[in-house]
Design a protein around this motif. Structure first.
Motif, short mmCIF file in Angstrom:
data_model
loop_
_atom_site.label_atom_id
_atom_site.label_comp_id
_atom_site.label_asym_id
_atom_site.label_seq_id
_atom_site.Cartn_x
_atom_site.Cartn_y
_atom_site.Cartn_z
N PHE A 262 -13.78 -2.55 -5.44
CA PHE A 262 -13.24 -1.35 -6.09
C PHE A 262 -12.89 -0.26 -5.07
O PHE A 262 -12.67 0.88 -5.44
CB PHE A 262 -14.23 -0.81 -7.14
CG PHE A 262 -14.30 -1.70 -8.35
CD1 PHE A 262 -13.46 -1.49 -9.44
CD2 PHE A 262 -15.18 -2.78 -8.39
CE1 PHE A 262 -13.50 -2.32 -10.54
CE2 PHE A 262 -15.22 -3.63 -9.49
CZ PHE A 262 -14.39 -3.39 -10.58
N LEU A 263 -12.82 -0.64 -3.81
CA LEU A 263 -12.49 0.31 -2.75
C LEU A 263 -11.04 0.76 -2.83
O LEU A 263 -10.70 1.89 -2.46
CB LEU A 263 -12.78 -0.32 -1.38
CG LEU A 263 -12.40 0.48 -0.15
CD1 LEU A 263 -13.16 1.81 -0.11
CD2 LEU A 263 -12.69 -0.33 1.12
N GLY A 264 -10.16 -0.11 -3.33
CA GLY A 264 -8.75 0.23 -3.35
C GLY A 264 -8.15 0.17 -1.96
O GLY A 264 -8.48 -0.70 -1.16
N ARG A 265 -7.30 1.14 -1.63
CA ARG A 265 -6.60 1.12 -0.34
C ARG A 265 -7.42 1.68 0.80
O ARG A 265 -6.97 1.69 1.95
CB ARG A 265 -5.27 1.89 -0.46
CG ARG A 265 -4.25 1.20 -1.33
CD ARG A 265 -2.87 1.83 -1.24
NE ARG A 265 -2.89 3.21 -1.72
CZ ARG A 265 -2.47 4.25 -1.02
NH1 ARG A 265 -2.05 4.10 0.23
NH2 ARG A 265 -2.49 5.47 -1.54
N GLY A 266 -8.65 2.15 0.52
CA GLY A 266 -9.50 2.58 1.62
C GLY A 266 -10.26 3.85 1.34
O GLY A 266 -10.18 4.44 0.25
#
Length: 348
Positions: A262-266
């Motif tokens: 669930f970090l996404g793009r960072g």
């Protein structure tokens, strides 16, 4: 300010004589029910209200870390973070409350309106803001260490972890008082690791069979998985050095699961799932989450709920963000006094 005896010290009185502590926050923190259509009820543990001026998980840690600084006779502290660091701001606020000067060594990060808000609030409280980068950080760290007490990044160290061992005992006391059933699952953001590590050690020690779902909000390069094991072992060893009667679990960290998806793009970059979670929670109960931290942990909880994984389970979400108004602190600051490197961050 409410400052009852610490539940950890009640359970292990020998620790009270060994661990530095100064009351800063308002504890125990309360619960708010989260009710969303078609999903099981969830309780929110409101560490966002842990301080009168500034909430968040950092207040608990700073009670111990600034307690140690004051016990050491320090007149100045410093810490390290990214430009919009919640930890750096909390350190500046509570150091000033104790009459300590504070310097923040701040690295660049992805732009977000909260970055400028936090920088101006820190400036308004009187903190010194020093821009650094990966090439100059070590030099500034060494320079500051010669004159000031170092508060570790994120407030994470064995002493900082003790704060959330105590928080687990606080939760156990609230369960025993009938304020909520013992949680089967506890969701929390996972960044500098100290909150999750302390809860893991503390829940095992006080006998709650709760499984922690720690949702990664910072990349593995910045926070390698191997660091968690070292932190758990070092923190438990520190507690047992202070009081040998503190229990050691058969399998340290067995109650802790780290989610990476669930970090996404960072780091510090909002995700679509996080934005949806933020909006749903705010509409349902008025609690504000951080787009880049706590909303991602809530997104994991909601995904599990929609997949049917939470059916029949008692679920607790630990809100580590701040919900106090920073407007009065921001109003004290002159934006022209921001170091030039920080003026590029946009306002809200």
């Amino acid at each position: 300010m409410t400052s009852p005896a610490l539940p950890l010290f009640d359970a292990f009185p020998a620790l009270a004589g060994r661990l530095p502590h100064v009351p800063l926050g308002t504890f125990p923190t309360p619960f708010t029910p989260l009710r969303l259509p078609g999903l099981p009820d969830v309780q929110l543990k409101r560490d966002d209200l842990s301080g009168l001026v500034y909430g968040s998980n950092k207040v608990r840690k700073l009670e111990f870390l600034l307690g140690e600084a004051r016990a050491a006779g320090a007149s100045e502290v410093y810490t390290i973070g990214f430009a919009g660091s919640n930890h750096a701001l909390a350190t500046a606020i509570y150091a000033r409350q104790l009459g300590l000067r504070c310097t923040s060594l701040l690295m660049p990060q992805h732009p977000h309106p909260t970055v400028r808000t936090h920088l101006l609030a820190a400036l308004g409280i009187g903190a010194t803001l020093q821009p650094v980068c990966c090439w100059t950080l070590a030099l500034w760290d060494a320079r500051m260490a010669r004159r000031a007490y170092r508060i570790p990044p994120g407030g994470t160290s064995p002493l900082g972890v003790v704060a959330y061992v105590n928080a687990a005992f606080e939760l156990a006391a609230q369960v025993h008082a009938g304020l909520l059933p013992a949680p089967d699952l506890l969701y929390v953001p996972f960044a500098s690791m100290g909150t999750a590590a302390g809860l893991s050690i503390g829940l095992a020690a006080c006998g709650l069979p709760t499984r922690i779902v720690a949702v990664r909000v910072i990349g593995r390069l910045l926070q390698p998985p191997s660091g968690l094991g070292r932190l758990l072992r070092g923190s438990l060893a520190y507690l047992r050095e202070c009081d040998p009667s503190f229990p050691a679990p058969a399998r340290l960290g067995e109650n802790l699961e780290v989610r990476d998806n669930f970090l996404g793009r960072g780091y510090a970059i909002p995700s679509g799932e996080g934005r949806e979670a933020l909006a749903l929670v705010c509409e349902a109960c008025g609690v504000i989450l951080s787009e880049t931290y706590s909303a991602k942990a809530m997104a994991a909880l909601l995904a599990d709920a929609r997949a049917g994984k939470l059916r029949g389970r008692n679920v607790l979400y630990w809100n580590t963000y701040n919900n106090r108004d920073l407007g009065p602190l921001v109003a004290r600051a002159n934006p022209d006094d921001l170091p030039r490197a920080f003026r590029r961050y946009p306002g809200a």
